[in-house]
Design a protein around this motif. Structure first.
Motif, PDB file in Angstrom:
ATOM      1  N   ALA A  85       0.837  -1.201   0.000  1.00 38.89           N
ATOM      2  CA  ALA A  85       0.000   0.000   0.000  1.00 38.89           C
ATOM      3  C   ALA A  85       0.876   1.257   0.000  1.00 38.89           C
ATOM      4  O   ALA A  85       0.627   2.203  -0.750  1.00 38.89           O
ATOM      5  CB  ALA A  85      -0.922  -0.005   1.214  1.00 38.89           C
ATOM      6  N   LEU A  86       1.935   1.244   0.844  1.00 37.76           N
ATOM      7  CA  LEU A  86       2.822   2.411   0.910  1.00 37.76           C
ATOM      8  C   LEU A  86       3.555   2.607  -0.412  1.00 37.76           C
ATOM      9  O   LEU A  86       3.729   3.729  -0.890  1.00 37.76           O
ATOM     10  CB  LEU A  86       3.822   2.252   2.060  1.00 37.76           C
ATOM     11  CG  LEU A  86       3.243   2.425   3.471  1.00 37.76           C
ATOM     12  CD1 LEU A  86       4.304   2.128   4.529  1.00 37.76           C
ATOM     13  CD2 LEU A  86       2.712   3.842   3.654  1.00 37.76           C
ATOM     14  N   MET A  87       3.997   1.500  -1.005  1.00 35.56           N
ATOM     15  CA  MET A  87       4.719   1.584  -2.280  1.00 35.56           C
ATOM     16  C   MET A  87       3.805   2.167  -3.360  1.00 35.56           C
ATOM     17  O   MET A  87       4.233   3.022  -4.144  1.00 35.56           O
ATOM     18  CB  MET A  87       5.176   0.168  -2.663  1.00 35.56           C
ATOM     19  CG  MET A  87       6.469   0.082  -3.419  1.00 35.56           C
ATOM     20  SD  MET A  87       7.808   1.029  -2.691  1.00 35.56           S
ATOM     21  CE  MET A  87       8.785   1.252  -4.164  1.00 35.56           C
ATOM     22  N   ALA A  88       2.539   1.708  -3.386  1.00 38.48           N
ATOM     23  CA  ALA A  88       1.583   2.246  -4.364  1.00 38.48           C
ATOM     24  C   ALA A  88       1.383   3.734  -4.144  1.00 38.48           C
ATOM     25  O   ALA A  88       1.333   4.525  -5.101  1.00 38.48           O
ATOM     26  CB  ALA A  88       0.248   1.505  -4.248  1.00 38.48           C
ATOM     27  N   ALA A  89       1.303   4.155  -2.860  1.00 39.05           N
ATOM     28  CA  ALA A  89       1.113   5.577  -2.547  1.00 39.05           C
ATOM     29  C   ALA A  89       2.322   6.389  -2.990  1.00 39.05           C
ATOM     30  O   ALA A  89       2.181   7.486  -3.545  1.00 39.05           O
ATOM     31  CB  ALA A  89       0.874   5.747  -1.046  1.00 39.05           C
ATOM     32  N   LEU A  90       3.529   5.848  -2.763  1.00 33.94           N
ATOM     33  CA  LEU A  90       4.749   6.588  -3.126  1.00 33.94           C
ATOM     34  C   LEU A  90       4.870   6.728  -4.638  1.00 33.94           C
ATOM     35  O   LEU A  90       5.126   7.826  -5.149  1.00 33.94           O
ATOM     36  CB  LEU A  90       5.990   5.889  -2.566  1.00 33.94           C
ATOM     37  CG  LEU A  90       6.145   5.858  -1.044  1.00 33.94           C
ATOM     38  CD1 LEU A  90       7.452   5.177  -0.649  1.00 33.94           C
ATOM     39  CD2 LEU A  90       6.102   7.262  -0.456  1.00 33.94           C
ATOM     40  N   VAL A  91       4.682   5.618  -5.364  1.00 33.30           N
ATOM     41  CA  VAL A  91       4.813   5.667  -6.823  1.00 33.30           C
ATOM     42  C   VAL A  91       3.719   6.558  -7.414  1.00 33.30           C
ATOM     43  O   VAL A  91       3.997   7.473  -8.209  1.00 33.30           O
ATOM     44  CB  VAL A  91       4.752   4.249  -7.442  1.00 33.30           C
ATOM     45  CG1 VAL A  91       4.706   4.321  -8.960  1.00 33.30           C
ATOM     46  CG2 VAL A  91       5.957   3.414  -6.998  1.00 33.30           C
ATOM     47  N   GLY A  92       2.470   6.317  -6.999  1.00 32.45           N
ATOM     48  CA  GLY A  92       1.340   7.075  -7.545  1.00 32.45           C
ATOM     49  C   GLY A  92       1.470   8.562  -7.288  1.00 32.45           C
ATOM     50  O   GLY A  92       1.340   9.377  -8.202  1.00 32.45           O
ATOM     51  N   SER A  93       1.769   8.936  -6.030  1.00 34.03           N
ATOM     52  CA  SER A  93       1.801  10.359  -5.705  1.00 34.03           C
ATOM     53  C   SER A  93       3.015  11.050  -6.335  1.00 34.03           C
ATOM     54  O   SER A  93       2.937  12.215  -6.702  1.00 34.03           O
ATOM     55  CB  SER A  93       1.800  10.553  -4.192  1.00 34.03           C
ATOM     56  OG  SER A  93       3.081  10.330  -3.661  1.00 34.03           O
ATOM     57  N   THR A  94       4.136  10.326  -6.476  1.00 29.96           N
ATOM     58  CA  THR A  94       5.309  10.947  -7.107  1.00 29.96           C
ATOM     59  C   THR A  94       5.027  11.236  -8.576  1.00 29.96           C
ATOM     60  O   THR A  94       5.342  12.322  -9.081  1.00 29.96           O
ATOM     61  CB  THR A  94       6.552  10.045  -6.945  1.00 29.96           C
ATOM     62  OG1 THR A  94       6.749   9.767  -5.556  1.00 29.96           O
ATOM     63  CG2 THR A  94       7.805  10.732  -7.480  1.00 29.96           C
ATOM     64  N   LEU A  95       4.402  10.273  -9.278  1.00 31.31           N
ATOM     65  CA  LEU A  95       4.036  10.486 -10.686  1.00 31.31           C
ATOM     66  C   LEU A  95       3.072  11.667 -10.812  1.00 31.31           C
ATOM     67  O   LEU A  95       3.268  12.564 -11.633  1.00 31.31           O
ATOM     68  CB  LEU A  95       3.398   9.221 -11.276  1.00 31.31           C
ATOM     69  CG  LEU A  95       4.353   8.068 -11.613  1.00 31.31           C
ATOM     70  CD1 LEU A  95       3.565   6.812 -11.960  1.00 31.31           C
ATOM     71  CD2 LEU A  95       5.265   8.447 -12.782  1.00 31.31           C
ATOM     72  N   LEU A  96       2.015  11.673  -9.958  1.00 29.19           N
ATOM     73  CA  LEU A  96       1.009  12.742 -10.038  1.00 29.19           C
ATOM     74  C   LEU A  96       1.625  14.104  -9.731  1.00 29.19           C
ATOM     75  O   LEU A  96       1.344  15.095 -10.425  1.00 29.19           O
ATOM     76  CB  LEU A  96      -0.147  12.452  -9.068  1.00 29.19           C
ATOM     77  CG  LEU A  96      -1.069  11.300  -9.460  1.00 29.19           C
ATOM     78  CD1 LEU A  96      -2.057  10.987  -8.345  1.00 29.19           C
ATOM     79  CD2 LEU A  96      -1.831  11.645 -10.749  1.00 29.19           C
ATOM     80  N   ALA A  97       2.501  14.171  -8.705  1.00 24.92           N
ATOM     81  CA  ALA A  97       3.115  15.450  -8.333  1.00 24.92           C
ATOM     82  C   ALA A  97       4.038  15.959  -9.444  1.00 24.92           C
ATOM     83  O   ALA A  97       4.069  17.156  -9.735  1.00 24.92           O
ATOM     84  CB  ALA A  97       3.885  15.308  -7.021  1.00 24.92           C
ATOM     85  N   LEU A  98       4.769  15.038 -10.090  1.00 26.60           N
ATOM     86  CA  LEU A  98       5.662  15.430 -11.182  1.00 26.60           C
ATOM     87  C   LEU A  98       4.849  15.993 -12.351  1.00 26.60           C
ATOM     88  O   LEU A  98       5.175  17.050 -12.907  1.00 26.60           O
ATOM     89  CB  LEU A  98       6.482  14.225 -11.665  1.00 26.60           C
ATOM     90  CG  LEU A  98       7.715  13.849 -10.843  1.00 26.60           C
ATOM     91  CD1 LEU A  98       8.286  12.530 -11.322  1.00 26.60           C
ATOM     92  CD2 LEU A  98       8.780  14.940 -10.952  1.00 26.60           C
ATOM     93  N   ILE A  99       3.773  15.279 -12.722  1.00 29.91           N
ATOM     94  CA  ILE A  99       2.947  15.709 -13.852  1.00 29.91           C
ATOM     95  C   ILE A  99       2.280  17.050 -13.532  1.00 29.91           C
ATOM     96  O   ILE A  99       2.368  18.008 -14.314  1.00 29.91           O
ATOM     97  CB  ILE A  99       1.867  14.635 -14.174  1.00 29.91           C
ATOM     98  CG1 ILE A  99       2.541  13.343 -14.666  1.00 29.91           C
ATOM     99  CG2 ILE A  99       0.878  15.154 -15.208  1.00 29.91           C
ATOM    100  CD1 ILE A  99       1.603  12.142 -14.756  1.00 29.91           C
TER     101      ILE A  99
END
Lengths: 119, 238
Positions: A85-99
């Motif tokens: 769950a944490l890994m999904a949150a880290l990957v997802g939020s990093t992609l969204l924040a970058l975009i």
């Protein structure tokens, strides 16, 4: 060289003192960065003196994260429970924040006519 | 003559061995990174972590023993943050012309980083102190740890999440920006500084000097903003 390092450390020290004295939510090194920048703007010789040292430190910025990075491994069991769950949150939020960040920058850059200088 | 195991147990407890090992592991990571044609997946921090983690595991050395030696390197994170004044100064002319894009990208990037992480984690069943530890993960490590303490999170867990976030950002930023066809080095650098702090900034410096400078600015500003907004955003999820 020693003087340059002493000046950088002194800026950090002053930043730490100010952060605690004034109970600022801003970390000491970040205040130190602002103080050093103000010093550079006030004195060009100071900037020319310290710039090579600061470049030297920043050239190996990655290295400085290694000791804390190794600590991640000692967290393997904590991460085990909620790891996916944490890994999904880290990957997802990093992609969204970058975009979101990059697109906002580009759109506002176009609106204000601020184009990149050298291409 | 002293037996080898005795020498080992002497060296294992001192800072010399682990300081040397940290530098060598990083040099190996950096060499592999160059050999791979600067492939972002061969991140020097990731390689060094894997090497040192394996050595600690194989020699049954506790992380605390290792860190006593490596703390000299870790300490330099503070002076390196101060040193960001350098690229900031040499790029001041860029900064003056890009105040509005930077302010907008900072607020949007920072809020997205905190809110989307909490939203995804909560949807997958994460709660309590673990959720609080996650909130400041896009911020540079020394700042994130301070924020996590204020929020009732676990500082050591936050440190781990910060490092992993940085590595994810460093790995994905170049292919992602190419896919989105964003060619402006300022936008590419600034957004990775906001989303992935110092590790993202280190990656940006490897790719382009202007991107690196803007990443440094983004990282510095995001350290301020996350400290201010994290309590409010976390409040929405508790």
């Amino acid at each position: 060289m020693i003087l340059n390092i002493a000046l950088i450390l002194a800026a950090q020290l002053l930043g730490e003192v100010l952060a605690r004295l004034l109970a600022l939510p801003i970390p000491g090194p970040v205040i130190g960065m602002s103080l050093l920048l103000a010093g550079f703007m006030a004195s060009k010789p100071l900037a020319e003196r310290i710039l090579p040292t600061s470049q030297g430190i920043l050239a190996h910025l990655s290295l400085l994260f290694v000791p804390a990075g190794v600590g991640v491994i000692s967290h393997a069991e904590v991460l085990g429970d909620t790891g996916l769950a944490l890994m999904a949150a880290l990957v997802g939020s990093t992609l969204l924040a970058l975009i979101a960040g990059a697109l906002t920058f580009v759109v506002l850059g176009r609106l204000t006519g601020s184009q990149e200088a050298e291409k | 003559m002293t037996e080898l195991p005795d020498i080992w147990s002497y060296l294992r407890e001192g800072p010399l061995l682990w300081l040397t090992a940290t530098l060598i592991a990083y040099l190996i990571g950096d060499a592999l990174f160059r050999v791979s044609g600067r492939n972002p997946l061969v991140n020097p921090v990731l390689v060094a972590m894997a090497i040192l983690g394996t050595v600690l595991w194989a020699t049954a050395t506790p992380y605390a023993t290792y860190f006593e030696g490596a703390q000299f390197v870790h300490f330099m994170l503070g002076p390196a943050t101060v040193a960001l004044a350098g690229p900031l100064y040499t790029n001041l002319h860029h900064v003056r012309r890009t105040l509005l894009p930077m302010a907008g990208a900072l607020v949007v990037g920072s809020v997205t980083a905190v809110a989307s992480a909490l939203w995804i984690a909560q949807a997958l069943g994460v709660e309590g102190a673990t959720l609080a530890s996650l909130a400041p993960k896009s911020t540079t490590a020394p700042v994130a740890i301070g924020i996590a303490e204020q929020l009732g999170g676990l500082p050591t867990l936050t440190a781990a999440l910060v490092i992993i976030t940085g590595i994810i950002g460093a790995v994905v930023v170049t292919p992602l920006m190419n896919t989105l066809r964003i060619t402006d080095w300022r936008a590419r650098g600034f957004s990775v500084g906001v989303a992935a702090h110092g590790i993202g900034t280190a990656r940006a410096f490897q790719v382009n000097e202007t991107a690196g400078a803007f990443a440094g600015i983004g990282m510095g500003l995001n350290a301020l903003l996350t400290a201010l907004i994290a309590p409010y955003v976390l409040g929405l999820f508790q």
